[in-house]
Design a protein around this motif. Sequence first.
Motif, PDB file in Angstrom:
ATOM      1  N   MET A   1       0.883  -1.302   0.204  1.00  0.00           N
ATOM      2  CA  MET A   1      -0.017  -0.044  -0.035  1.00  0.00           C
ATOM      3  C   MET A   1       0.863   1.396   0.055  1.00  0.00           C
ATOM      4  N   LEU A   5      -2.291   6.243  -0.146  1.00  0.00           N
ATOM      5  CA  LEU A   5      -3.369   5.350   0.046  1.00  0.00           C
ATOM      6  C   LEU A   5      -3.571   4.808   1.368  1.00  0.00           C
ATOM      7  N   LYS A   6      -2.958   5.474   2.621  1.00  0.00           N
ATOM      8  CA  LYS A   6      -2.915   4.450   3.627  1.00  0.00           C
ATOM      9  C   LYS A   6      -4.450   4.666   4.221  1.00  0.00           C
ATOM     10  N   ASN A   7      -5.183   5.625   4.038  1.00  0.00           N
ATOM     11  CA  ASN A   7      -6.377   5.279   4.460  1.00  0.00           C
ATOM     12  C   ASN A   7      -7.473   6.292   3.517  1.00  0.00           C
ATOM     13  N   ALA A   8      -8.678   5.914   3.597  1.00  0.00           N
ATOM     14  CA  ALA A   8      -9.571   6.516   2.833  1.00  0.00           C
ATOM     15  C   ALA A   8      -9.959   7.968   2.838  1.00  0.00           C
ATOM     16  N   LEU A   9      -9.632   8.515   4.068  1.00  0.00           N
ATOM     17  CA  LEU A   9      -9.843   9.771   4.361  1.00  0.00           C
ATOM     18  C   LEU A   9      -8.862  10.667   3.743  1.00  0.00           C
ATOM     19  N   ASN A  12      -9.774  11.058  -0.131  1.00  0.00           N
ATOM     20  CA  ASN A  12     -10.757  11.925  -0.124  1.00  0.00           C
ATOM     21  C   ASN A  12     -10.181  13.387  -0.088  1.00  0.00           C
ATOM     22  N   ASN A  50      -8.858   3.325  -6.747  1.00  0.00           N
ATOM     23  CA  ASN A  50      -9.735   2.257  -6.956  1.00  0.00           C
ATOM     24  C   ASN A  50      -9.125   0.961  -6.925  1.00  0.00           C
ATOM     25  N   GLN A  51      -8.233   0.821  -7.624  1.00  0.00           N
ATOM     26  CA  GLN A  51      -7.216  -0.469  -7.687  1.00  0.00           C
ATOM     27  C   GLN A  51      -6.908  -0.972  -6.388  1.00  0.00           C
ATOM     28  N   GLY A  53      -8.936  -0.591  -3.863  1.00  0.00           N
ATOM     29  CA  GLY A  53     -10.038  -1.076  -3.316  1.00  0.00           C
ATOM     30  C   GLY A  53     -10.644  -0.102  -2.309  1.00  0.00           C
ATOM     31  N   ILE A  54     -10.148   1.110  -2.629  1.00  0.00           N
ATOM     32  CA  ILE A  54     -10.755   2.277  -1.611  1.00  0.00           C
ATOM     33  C   ILE A  54     -11.955   2.861  -2.382  1.00  0.00           C
ATOM     34  N   CYS A  55     -12.739   2.937  -1.627  1.00  0.00           N
ATOM     35  CA  CYS A  55     -14.445   3.369  -2.196  1.00  0.00           C
ATOM     36  C   CYS A  55     -14.155   5.076  -2.276  1.00  0.00           C
ATOM     37  N   PHE A  57     -16.470   6.925  -3.839  1.00  0.00           N
ATOM     38  CA  PHE A  57     -17.689   7.717  -4.022  1.00  0.00           C
ATOM     39  C   PHE A  57     -17.674   8.879  -3.416  1.00  0.00           C
ATOM     40  N   ASP A  58     -17.754   8.981  -2.273  1.00  0.00           N
ATOM     41  CA  ASP A  58     -17.934  10.405  -1.589  1.00  0.00           C
ATOM     42  C   ASP A  58     -16.856  11.565  -1.982  1.00  0.00           C
ATOM     43  N   HIS A  60     -14.804  11.682  -4.565  1.00  0.00           N
ATOM     44  CA  HIS A  60     -14.905  12.037  -5.988  1.00  0.00           C
ATOM     45  C   HIS A  60     -16.257  13.115  -6.206  1.00  0.00           C
TER      46      HIS A  60
END
Lengths: 394, 379
Positions: A1, A5-9, A12, A50-51, A53-55, A57-58, A60
């Motif tokens: 990782m 991309l350590k975390n989704a926040l 975003n 996306n690759q 596996g991070i969502c 949606f919010d 973007h």
Amino acid sequence: MTNHLKNALTVNGQLLYLAKCISTLISDEAPFEVIDESIKEYFQFFELANQEGICTFDGHKKASAYIGSTLKLGEINPIIFKEVVRRFPHGLTQIGTSSAHKNPEAALHYISASFKNCANQFDYESSSRHALAIAKRAIHDPSLVITMLNHVKDSFPEHDVSAQVYRTLLKDMCNILFELRQSEQKSLIDSAIAESVIFLANKIKLNSNNGFLNPEHGLLPKLLGLGYFDTANALFANFYYSASDLDDYEWMYAEYGLLLSDEQMEKRLKNIFTDDPHSKVDLSILAFSAASMIKLKLKLEHVEGYSPILEIFNDDSKCYLRLAGLINKDTKSSSVAITSYADALFTSVRRESTSTAKELLGVLAQSAFGLQVLEAAKASRASARVIINSELSL
Amino acid sequence: MISAIARVERRRKELLAIGDSIAHQIKDDCRYDRAMLVDYLRLRQMLGEMGVCTDALHANISEEVGGAINIGRMHSQLFEDLLKAFPKACERIDYAEIRMGDVRAANICINSIMLNAGSSFGFLQALNSINTLARHVSDPDFTLLAISMLNEYADCNQLSGISLQDVVVNVANMLLMHADDKGISTKDMDKCAARIFAKGYDKKSPAQIRYKTIDDLLSSPFKLAGISAYKYLNFLPANTDTYLDLYQDHGVYGSEASDLDKIDWAPSNSVFPAAGLIKLKLAKGDVGGYSEILNRVADRNHSSLEQVIIATSAYPKAFDAAFESYANAVFSQVSRMNERSKFKFLALFESNVNGALFQKYARESGKFSRLMLNHELDI
């Protein structure tokens, strides 16, 4: 990782940061290549997320909304606008449209994109209203308006849109076109009016006139007043209209000279009855429309065309009685027309039970016109037999 | 003529149909056709390139896929690939379905959960999912990984005090889950847990880990984690013996200054912790430091001071240096009071079990003998 991309926040936040960079470049009027590079950088990061596996949606969605909120339709290079709208469709709802008239090409992209995305971003109604609002207040190029209206027409979904939406659209579209009539492209506008009216009239399957006949604001009087006789006639013929008043058809003939052919009358009644299974048109309401048509035909002393109308009610004997009762009142006609009507009426009633025939005789005996119908029927051997049989069983 | 918009609509419906098929296959057979997943992703990308936003549709399909997954029965590789394609699915998976000891699947799940915590679903929901996973996998290595990932997450994000409190409670419960495991290495877990408990303190969170949890940790193989929890976290003692019991049962106590800082000195909250600390100090034989506690109580409310003195007056067992120090602090407070309050306070000792010790101290001390004499004359 990767660290990014350590975390989704963080993802975003990064997306929003990149979106801000893109917005700044746009507002600084940077060259397209630079903006494009920045958009590519955004999507590289987006794809990487996306690759992993991070969502996104919010993130973007927020980033797109941010970009959208900094765009003004009238003040942006159409090429850049097209690219931005294509890549960030979620931002569409945030774009400022008040200055759209300054940039018809960008406005067109906007409308095209909003219809492409209407199924999951805005609902259909707000998309089409938005497009129409832009067309109405901002764009003075008739060919662009027509292109936009074609988008509206092309985007009509087959379901899930209420008749109310279609009706409002029809009215709004025509009003925009009416305002453009004086332009140099009058013939283009005229054919657009005709196409739009017919297209939408075919989509609207209603069983009341919904204000189309209103002498002051109705579409039909307006079309006639502006000289669109053929379009008005076509609307009248295609429009699934069920009379709300027994004099409706008479009134339309007297006021506007609108008269349906026998085939059109039959088609209309059948379409109201069969094309809209959800509305469950009550036959007794349909009888009202049919009575209104027959009254007009009698008044115009038509000598044929009654049978096809009456045969629509084959399944419901009570409708004949209701029809006859409605037609009885204040109707005048020539003896030839009355005979034709009497023949058609008794031919239909012959298929019904003796009790129905008996009741019909009772209904006809209540008015002078009814007695005339009875007399005319006696002249025909088949009808006379129905009458004699009924009288014998009285 | 088929318009561009009609084409888009058709494609969108196609995407939905493929997504539905994938979800149904997963539900029926716990597997899916990889080619179908590739088709789905390609179609979605194609729509994106056409400028069609499929996010909402994709999110719905992802939730459907998530609801169809049974992690206990699905092949790990298929599962991993699926979660990459539908990250939002991790919100809807029933993690309780994981097989005990299936660390590989648990690792895939927690990776996806942590990657999407905060963006796909809320952090607290993620935390609950992790807890469920840890309970059902029941593997110390996984628990250690979970705690270390939570640490990492807390390092990278601004967690609220309430979130930290939940993390701490969840981590403590995850540790306690392994309390009966023989032969597990507690060192790493202790270290890892201590880090996260320290965060709770650093961020001045209102974390209120219950005494029982600390007591359980101290009684478990994770004693160091328990000491960290005790050391770093605020907790509202359930009674005045809380600090004393922890000291007597486990030998733990905090530093005086940090303990005082942790107490909420609001009148309704401070009585138990203040009295508890005084009892602890008396038990340890501390000389000095009592006035500081009583001053803080008295600053807010005389009635609280009265309650603290009542709560502690039965405790001193001997006339030692610690008691003398405490009694000195009590009478210093009393001597500053008005006559009515003084009378009320000194009368407390008349009826108290160990009141005689206080009276003896006052009579024998040069400072408070007059105070005591006046009181006795008043009576």
